[in-house]
Scaffold this active site. Structure first.
Site, PDB file in Angstrom:
ATOM      1  CB  ILE A 203      31.090  36.809  95.821  1.00 30.30           C
ATOM      2  CG1 ILE A 203      29.825  37.305  96.082  1.00 30.30           C
ATOM      3  CG2 ILE A 203      31.657  36.220  97.149  1.00 30.30           C
ATOM      4  CD1 ILE A 203      28.679  36.077  95.901  1.00 30.30           C
ATOM      5  CG  HIS A 204      37.059  38.749  94.222  1.00 26.86           C
ATOM      6  ND1 HIS A 204      36.483  39.791  94.714  1.00 26.86           N
ATOM      7  CD2 HIS A 204      38.437  39.032  94.278  1.00 26.86           C
ATOM      8  CE1 HIS A 204      37.256  40.910  94.484  1.00 26.86           C
ATOM      9  NE2 HIS A 204      38.557  40.077  94.590  1.00 26.86           N
ATOM     10  NE  ARG A 205      38.129  41.983  98.772  1.00 25.19           N
ATOM     11  CZ  ARG A 205      39.372  42.363  98.214  1.00 25.19           C
ATOM     12  NH1 ARG A 205      40.721  42.047  98.621  1.00 25.19           N
ATOM     13  NH2 ARG A 205      39.544  43.305  97.309  1.00 25.19           N
TER      14      ARG A 205
END
Ligand code: UDP
Length: 357
Positions: A203-205
């Site tokens: 998860i990074h957006r």
């Protein structure tokens, strides 16, 4: 001799360069000069990829990172311009959709240096994503657009590419080249204690990390799914900081590890049961390694994965995420050619050579 200045700055670009720069190295009549903008600079977000994937060390490191979008992009344009004035290349090569991509394309086009854009034509149709803005603007000022898929070409055609005096080339996807090459070199992360089935998640957006509501729903969903199957979560630095500030915590069944290098990542993808991610690249890699993918976004650029039912979009909706994991029946026939045959890098270099003739 063709001189190419390649602009790199963020993790997915290093991974793509792993394939393209290797191919450049095999051509005596091409000289590649690498600029690293510094957008990602931690050892495990940057150096490890250069070392493991044998990407030539950057000739220039600009050290620009950790700032607002405008400040970062502005500083990059200025510093890239100075390098281009010294190097006087025939081409500037940019990858994907980051601020480094856009800055490289702007600096080059203002100096009338031709821009080659790899991963051109992708669209999420969500203009709130910084990546979408970067892609559209970069495509518009490039001289040659290397598209991974026919869908990308169709997107460009509907924007009027035929009138732009830009070449469009269906190159295939350079990440497919990398998946084939690095599969043989995959390594289990040394500290990871995992036996049996696991889910791989990243998860990074910004759309997820910068929204407390969305990030909370994702954490709750991961915690529920981890009750039945352990989850391995290599944690992006941006997400780590946001999670620390969140009241809800990840359960111990979610094995949080530091970001890993590509050889470890390939092992994780190849050995997991399913991928849950908001990453662009990882959605495709799940397909390359024949794994179903649950995408924690409201839209994707990689629509062919959805159309073929290898991937399902669930946003950050807890019910939808858990239902997708427990109930969705994905296609299991991965024997479809969606991204080319692993020759994208050589297609790209041949097209650049042909353009110069
Ligand atoms: N990746 C990696 N280590 C990690 C997490 C991701 O090597 O700990 C790789 C992943 O396999 C993919 C690329 O990084 O090749 C994707 O980068 P990211 O998700 O940061 O960006 P995006 O693809 O969404 O632009």
């Amino acid at each position: 001799m063709i001189k190419v200045v390649t602009i790199l700055g963020a993790r997915p670009q290093f991974i793509k360069a792993g394939s393209v720069s290797r191919e450049f190295g095999a051509h005596e009549n091409i000289q590649e000069v690498i600029i690293h903008t510094g957008q990602h600079y931690d050892a495990n977000m940057s150096d490890i990829f250069f070392d493991e994937m044998k990407i030539p060390k950057p000739d220039y490191f600009l050290g620009i990172g950790g700032n607002s979008h405008g400040a970062m992009t502005g500083q990059m344009i200025e510093k890239i311009e100075a390098v281009l004035l010294t190097e006087q290349p025939d081409w500037v090569l940019v990858y994907g959709d980051t601020n480094s991509t856009l800055a490289g394309a702007i600096a080059a086009s203002k100096l009338h240096i031709k821009v080659a854009h790899i991963e051109a034509g992708l669209r999420s149709f969500n203009m709130n994503m910084p990546e979408e803005v970067n892609r559209i603007l970069t495509d518009r000022i490039s001289s040659i657009l290397f598209c991974p898929t026919q869908t990308a070409i169709n997107n460009l055609q509907s924007e009027g590419v035929d009138k732009w005096q830009t070449q469009v080339s269906l190159s295939g996807d350079v990440m497919q080249d990398g998946a084939i090459f690095y599969k043989e070199l995959a390594e289990k992360p040394i500290d990871l204690e995992i036996n049996g089935e696991f889910v791989l998640s990243t998860i990074h957006r910004a759309e997820n990390t910068d929204s407390t509501t969305r990030l909370t729903a994702i954490v709750e969903s991961l915690n529920v799914i981890a009750e039945s199957t352990p989850i391995v979560l290599p944690l992006h630095p941006r997400t780590k900081a946001k999670l620390e500030a969140l009241p809800i915590k990840l359960s111990p069944a979610v094995k949080v590890i530091a970001p890993v290098g590509y050889l470890n990542m390939v092992w994780l993808i190849d050995n997991c049961k399913l991928v849950m991610t908001d990453s662009g690249g990882l959605q495709k890699e799940a397909f390359f390694f024949a794994k179903p993918c649950i995408t924690l976004r409201d839209e994707t650029e990689w629509v062919e994965l959805i159309d073929h039912n290898f991937n399902i979009l669930v946003g950050a909706d807890k019910k939808a995420i858990i239902a997708a994991y427990n109930e969705h029946v994905f296609s299991s026939d991965f024997n479809v050619d969606l991204y080319g045959n692993g020759l994208a890098s050589s297609n790209i270099i041949n097209a650049l050579i042909k353009y110069e003739k």
